[in-house]
Design an enzyme around this catalytic site. Structure first.
Site, PDB file in Angstrom:
ATOM      1  N   SER A 130     -11.284   1.749  13.064  1.00  0.00           N
ATOM      2  CA  SER A 130     -10.360   0.732  12.532  1.00  0.00           C
ATOM      3  C   SER A 130     -10.242  -0.447  13.490  1.00  0.00           C
ATOM      4  CB  SER A 130      -8.986   1.350  12.229  1.00  0.00           C
ATOM      5  OG  SER A 130      -8.260   1.604  13.402  1.00  0.00           O
ATOM      6  N   GLU A 185       0.842  -1.196   0.000  1.00  0.00           N
ATOM      7  CA  GLU A 185       0.000   0.000   0.000  1.00  0.00           C
ATOM      8  C   GLU A 185       0.880   1.250   0.000  1.00  0.00           C
ATOM      9  OE1 GLU A 185      -1.734   1.345   3.734  1.00  0.00           O
ATOM     10  OE2 GLU A 185      -1.433  -0.661   4.547  1.00  0.00           O
ATOM     11  N   CYS A 241      -3.384  -3.303   4.474  1.00  0.00           N
ATOM     12  CA  CYS A 241      -2.440  -4.334   4.943  1.00  0.00           C
ATOM     13  C   CYS A 241      -2.751  -5.726   4.385  1.00  0.00           C
ATOM     14  CB  CYS A 241      -2.449  -4.380   6.463  1.00  0.00           C
ATOM     15  SG  CYS A 241      -2.101  -2.777   7.204  1.00  0.00           S
ATOM     16  N   SER A 260      -7.441  -2.596   6.075  1.00  0.00           N
ATOM     17  CA  SER A 260      -8.517  -1.607   6.205  1.00  0.00           C
ATOM     18  C   SER A 260      -9.207  -1.367   4.870  1.00  0.00           C
ATOM     19  CB  SER A 260      -7.948  -0.296   6.736  1.00  0.00           C
ATOM     20  OG  SER A 260      -7.535  -0.461   8.070  1.00  0.00           O
ATOM     21  N   LYS A 290      -5.554  -8.711  22.555  1.00  0.00           N
ATOM     22  CA  LYS A 290      -7.010  -8.546  22.666  1.00  0.00           C
ATOM     23  C   LYS A 290      -7.737  -9.420  21.638  1.00  0.00           C
ATOM     24  CE  LYS A 290      -6.833  -3.846  24.451  1.00  0.00           C
ATOM     25  NZ  LYS A 290      -7.340  -2.479  24.364  1.00  0.00           N
ATOM     26  N   ASN A 338       4.521  -1.967  13.019  1.00  0.00           N
ATOM     27  CA  ASN A 338       3.589  -2.421  11.986  1.00  0.00           C
ATOM     28  C   ASN A 338       4.243  -2.244  10.620  1.00  0.00           C
ATOM     29  OD1 ASN A 338       1.411  -3.153  10.470  1.00  0.00           O
ATOM     30  ND2 ASN A 338       0.078  -1.463  11.099  1.00  0.00           N
ATOM     31  N   HIS A 365      -2.496 -10.262  11.877  1.00  0.00           N
ATOM     32  CA  HIS A 365      -1.963  -8.984  11.410  1.00  0.00           C
ATOM     33  C   HIS A 365      -1.786  -8.118  12.659  1.00  0.00           C
ATOM     34  CE1 HIS A 365      -1.435  -5.139   9.683  1.00  0.00           C
ATOM     35  NE2 HIS A 365      -2.610  -4.689  10.103  1.00  0.00           N
TER      36      HIS A 365
HETATM   37  N1  ACO Z   1       0.906   2.932  30.678  1.00  0.00           N
HETATM   38  C1  ACO Z   1       0.258   1.837  30.216  1.00  0.00           C
HETATM   39  N2  ACO Z   1      -0.766   1.898  29.323  1.00  0.00           N
HETATM   40  C2  ACO Z   1      -1.142   3.124  28.893  1.00  0.00           C
HETATM   41  C3  ACO Z   1      -0.528   4.303  29.335  1.00  0.00           C
HETATM   42  C4  ACO Z   1       0.557   4.178  30.272  1.00  0.00           C
HETATM   43  N3  ACO Z   1       1.208   5.229  30.721  1.00  0.00           N
HETATM   44  N4  ACO Z   1      -1.119   5.342  28.723  1.00  0.00           N
HETATM   45  C5  ACO Z   1      -2.086   4.836  27.912  1.00  0.00           C
HETATM   46  N5  ACO Z   1      -2.093   3.488  28.029  1.00  0.00           N
HETATM   47  C6  ACO Z   1      -2.949   2.551  27.309  1.00  0.00           C
HETATM   48  C7  ACO Z   1      -4.390   2.997  27.228  1.00  0.00           C
HETATM   49  O1  ACO Z   1      -5.086   2.648  28.413  1.00  0.00           O
HETATM   50  C8  ACO Z   1      -4.856   2.209  26.022  1.00  0.00           C
HETATM   51  O2  ACO Z   1      -5.104   0.879  26.423  1.00  0.00           O
HETATM   52  P1  ACO Z   1      -6.363   0.080  25.826  1.00  0.00           P
HETATM   53  O3  ACO Z   1      -6.070  -0.125  24.369  1.00  0.00           O
HETATM   54  O4  ACO Z   1      -6.391  -1.182  26.574  1.00  0.00           O
HETATM   55  O5  ACO Z   1      -7.536   0.953  26.019  1.00  0.00           O
HETATM   56  C9  ACO Z   1      -3.615   2.174  25.119  1.00  0.00           C
HETATM   57  O6  ACO Z   1      -2.515   2.532  25.948  1.00  0.00           O
HETATM   58  C10 ACO Z   1      -3.682   3.142  23.938  1.00  0.00           C
HETATM   59  O7  ACO Z   1      -3.917   4.422  24.438  1.00  0.00           O
HETATM   60  P2  ACO Z   1      -5.134   5.321  23.920  1.00  0.00           P
HETATM   61  O8  ACO Z   1      -5.012   6.635  24.624  1.00  0.00           O
HETATM   62  O9  ACO Z   1      -6.418   4.586  24.020  1.00  0.00           O
HETATM   63  O10 ACO Z   1      -4.917   5.474  22.366  1.00  0.00           O
HETATM   64  P3  ACO Z   1      -3.934   6.409  21.596  1.00  0.00           P
HETATM   65  O11 ACO Z   1      -4.536   7.739  21.443  1.00  0.00           O
HETATM   66  O12 ACO Z   1      -2.564   6.330  22.147  1.00  0.00           O
HETATM   67  O13 ACO Z   1      -3.929   5.706  20.139  1.00  0.00           O
HETATM   68  C11 ACO Z   1      -3.981   3.917  18.566  1.00  0.00           C
HETATM   69  C12 ACO Z   1      -3.629   4.335  19.979  1.00  0.00           C
HETATM   70  C13 ACO Z   1      -5.474   4.172  18.355  1.00  0.00           C
HETATM   71  C14 ACO Z   1      -3.712   2.480  18.369  1.00  0.00           C
HETATM   72  C15 ACO Z   1      -3.143   4.768  17.590  1.00  0.00           C
HETATM   73  O14 ACO Z   1      -1.808   4.364  17.715  1.00  0.00           O
HETATM   74  C16 ACO Z   1      -3.584   4.634  16.151  1.00  0.00           C
HETATM   75  O15 ACO Z   1      -4.430   5.377  15.681  1.00  0.00           O
HETATM   76  N6  ACO Z   1      -2.957   3.694  15.345  1.00  0.00           N
HETATM   77  C17 ACO Z   1      -3.276   3.508  13.934  1.00  0.00           C
HETATM   78  C18 ACO Z   1      -4.598   2.797  13.726  1.00  0.00           C
HETATM   79  C19 ACO Z   1      -4.497   1.301  13.934  1.00  0.00           C
HETATM   80  O16 ACO Z   1      -3.427   0.757  14.106  1.00  0.00           O
HETATM   81  N7  ACO Z   1      -5.663   0.613  13.866  1.00  0.00           N
HETATM   82  C20 ACO Z   1      -5.697  -0.831  13.994  1.00  0.00           C
HETATM   83  C21 ACO Z   1      -6.263  -1.584  12.797  1.00  0.00           C
HETATM   84  S1  ACO Z   1      -5.965  -0.811  11.227  1.00  0.00           S
HETATM   85  C22 ACO Z   1      -4.292  -1.055  10.804  1.00  0.00           C
HETATM   86  O17 ACO Z   1      -3.801  -2.126  10.800  1.00  0.00           O
HETATM   87  C23 ACO Z   1      -3.459   0.134  10.479  1.00  0.00           C
END
Ligand code: ACO
Length: 472
Positions: free
Chosen positions: A224, A98, A132, A375, A272, A341, A263
């Site tokens: 996503s 991609e 992906c 996606s 999870k 990733n 993936h």
């Molecule tokens: N210590 C431990 N854990 C922590 C801490 C800390 N200090 N701070 C945050 N966390 C945890 C949160 O509780 C959360 O846990 P959870 O997933 O069990 O709820 C996790 O860290 C992520 O934190 P968030 O604040 O919920 O999310 P964030 O704003 O950091 O974004 C995300 C994470 C959404 C994965 C971001 O990296 C993203 O947008 N990635 C791209 C999209 C993606 O990968 N999608 C998946 C499928 S599509 C694909 O393959 C591309």
């Protein structure tokens, strides 16, 4: 003359090539990374957010010396060198990616450069793009060709690669970069189970790249994640029905597999996801049986589609499946946590990790489940049987035996250098003419790199020399 498929249609499957699958595979990742704990501190987020919250340790990234063509040139060249495979033996070449640098010219066509000396231009296959998922499309197209009436007895080569970079912000630590190449043919040590693929494909805007001038995607992160988990539910349910319709005596559940690979956008999502499959197994039990599982009693009436962001369900099933995660899935996250990733190669980096972390005696005879997600969306759940044949297994493992050494020999760059490298990439990505500024002397031996882009957007590549072995 009767072709393999015609023979199958006539009721005999004896003419089909046997045990079609992956004969050999290799991974390429860049020679530098940023440490995720250092990135947390640099980004001013709480300690543990990237390392524990996402489960990421290191993130590989490319300078402006690398693009999708160079990544794929490197991984293909290395795999064919390592396996001693002559280029004339390849009859199909498929690429999944991609990371587009051209809206018309395929990466596959650039890879044809490697085939010049062999004189082999008789190769079907072009590029597949769907986030992906492209690597899985390349793999399936390759396997399908070997199993088809078009097969001419040669090998197929499935290649996938991507440079995963995000704009500054929450998604940036979930980047990475790399490429995987797989040689496909009959009598393989990794055999794709016939008739047992199940897919789910639909239209959704969860992650996409509408800005042709940028490498960065547009992401609806919660959507996503929901799409990923709901696709997993759907594909797994369909896989189980297919297995049942094929006459499997026992219903498929997590116990049916020695390993379950996913993936991996980031490692925490995979933990999870394994828990999600345990939840699926639970939901498919008779109510009475569910009621009998003391520690899950409160979830007897849980509904899959209402539980994607239910913290209690998630926590209970992560605890419930912890032991299975440790044995069946965690070993496959070795490359993902250390590289990040890689998009299309992510699942196949998981397969390589599984092969690298486990011994041959453990791997022999295993049944491995794989979930591919791209996606947009396209997803498939399928399975592989690992051969018990020692010699097949040992040639497969010998190709990936240097992965750990390569991971360890990478250079760690400071977060500020990582950020400035991405800033250079932002300016370089579609520039013409352009002379890359990234260093060449720090790249792994045998790496192809971008020499320059001329004023007609044509890209020239060179290769870091491979040191002669034993004076040759
Ligand atoms: N210590 C431990 N854990 C922590 C801490 C800390 N200090 N701070 C945050 N966390 C945890 C949160 O509780 C959360 O846990 P959870 O997933 O069990 O709820 C996790 O860290 C992520 O934190 P968030 O604040 O919920 O999310 P964030 O704003 O950091 O974004 C995300 C994470 C959404 C994965 C971001 O990296 C993203 O947008 N990635 C791209 C999209 C993606 O990968 N999608 C998946 C499928 S599509 C694909 O393959 C591309």
């Amino acid at each position: 003359m009767t072709g393999p498929n015609e023979a199958a249609n006539m009721g005999s499957s004896t003419a089909w090539p046997q045990d079609v699958g992956i004969l050999a595979m290799d991974i390429y990742f860049p020679a530098q990374y940023v440490d995720q704990a250092e990135l947390e501190s640099h980004d001013g987020v709480s300690s543990g957010k990237y390392t524990i919250g996402l489960g990421q340790t290191r993130m590989g990234f490319c300078t402006d010396r690398e693009d999708i063509n160079s990544l794929c040139l490197t991984v293909v060249n290395r795999l064919l060198e390592k396996t001693g495979t002559d280029y004339s033996r390849i009859g199909r070449l498929e690429v999944g990616t991609e990371t587009l640098v051209d809206k018309s010219k395929s990466v596959k066509s650039v890879l044809m450069k490697l085939f010049t000396d062999s004189g082999n231009t008789d190769l079907e296959g072009v590029d597949s793009t769907n986030a992906c998922y492209g690597g899985t499309a390349a793999l399936f197209n390759s396997v399908n060709w070997v199993e088809s009436s078009a097969w001419d007895g040669r090998l197929a080569l499935a290649v996938c690669g991507d440079i995963a970079v995000y704009a500054a912000g929450a998604a940036r630590p979930s980047g990475g970069a790399g490429a995987v190449a797989m040689l496909i043919g009959p009598n393989a040590p990794l055999v794709l189970e016939r008739g047992l693929r199940s897919s789910h494909m639909t239209h959704v805007y969860d992650f996409y790249k509408p800005d042709m001038s940028s490498e960065y995607p547009a992401v609806d992160a919660p959507l996503s994640i929901q799409c990923y988990l709901s696709s997993l539910d759907t594909c797994y349910t369909r896989y189980r029905s297919k297995a049942a319709s094929k006459g499997d005596a026992k219903p498929v559940n997590l116990d049916s597999f020695n390993a379950v690979l996913f993936h991996t956008p980031y490692c925490k999502l995979v933990q999870k996801s394994l828990a999600r499959l345990a939840l699926n197994d639970f939901v498919s039990l008779e109510k009475e049986t569910r009621q009998g599982i003391e520690h899950l009693k409160q979830f007897v009436d849980v509904e899959l589609e209402k539980s994607y962001f239910d913290r209690d369900v998630e926590k209970a099933f992560m605890t419930h499946s912890m032991k299975q995660f440790e044995t069946k899935t965690k070993p496959s996250l070795h490359c993902a946590t250390n590289i990040g990733n890689m998009y299309t190669p992510s699942l196949y980096g998981g397969l390589i990790s599984h092969l690298v972390v486990n011994s041959a005696s453990v791997l022999a005879g295993q049944r491995v489940a794989l979930f591919s997600y791209g996606s947009g969306l396209a997803s498939t759940f399928f399975s592989i049987r690992i051969s018990e044949d020692e010699s097949k297994l040992s040639s497969l493992l010998s190709v990936v035996s240097d992965v750990q050494t390569r991971l360890e020999s990478r250079a760690k760059l400071a977060p500020a250098d990582f950020v400035s490298t991405l800033e250079v990439r932002e300016k370089a990505v579609h520039a013409s003419p352009y002379s890359p500024v990234g260093p060449v002397d720090t790249m792994f031996a045998g790496t192809w790199y971008l020499e320059n882009i001329d004023d007609k957007h044509r890209r020239q590549y060179s290769r870091v020399p491979v040191p002669a072995v034993n004076g040759h």
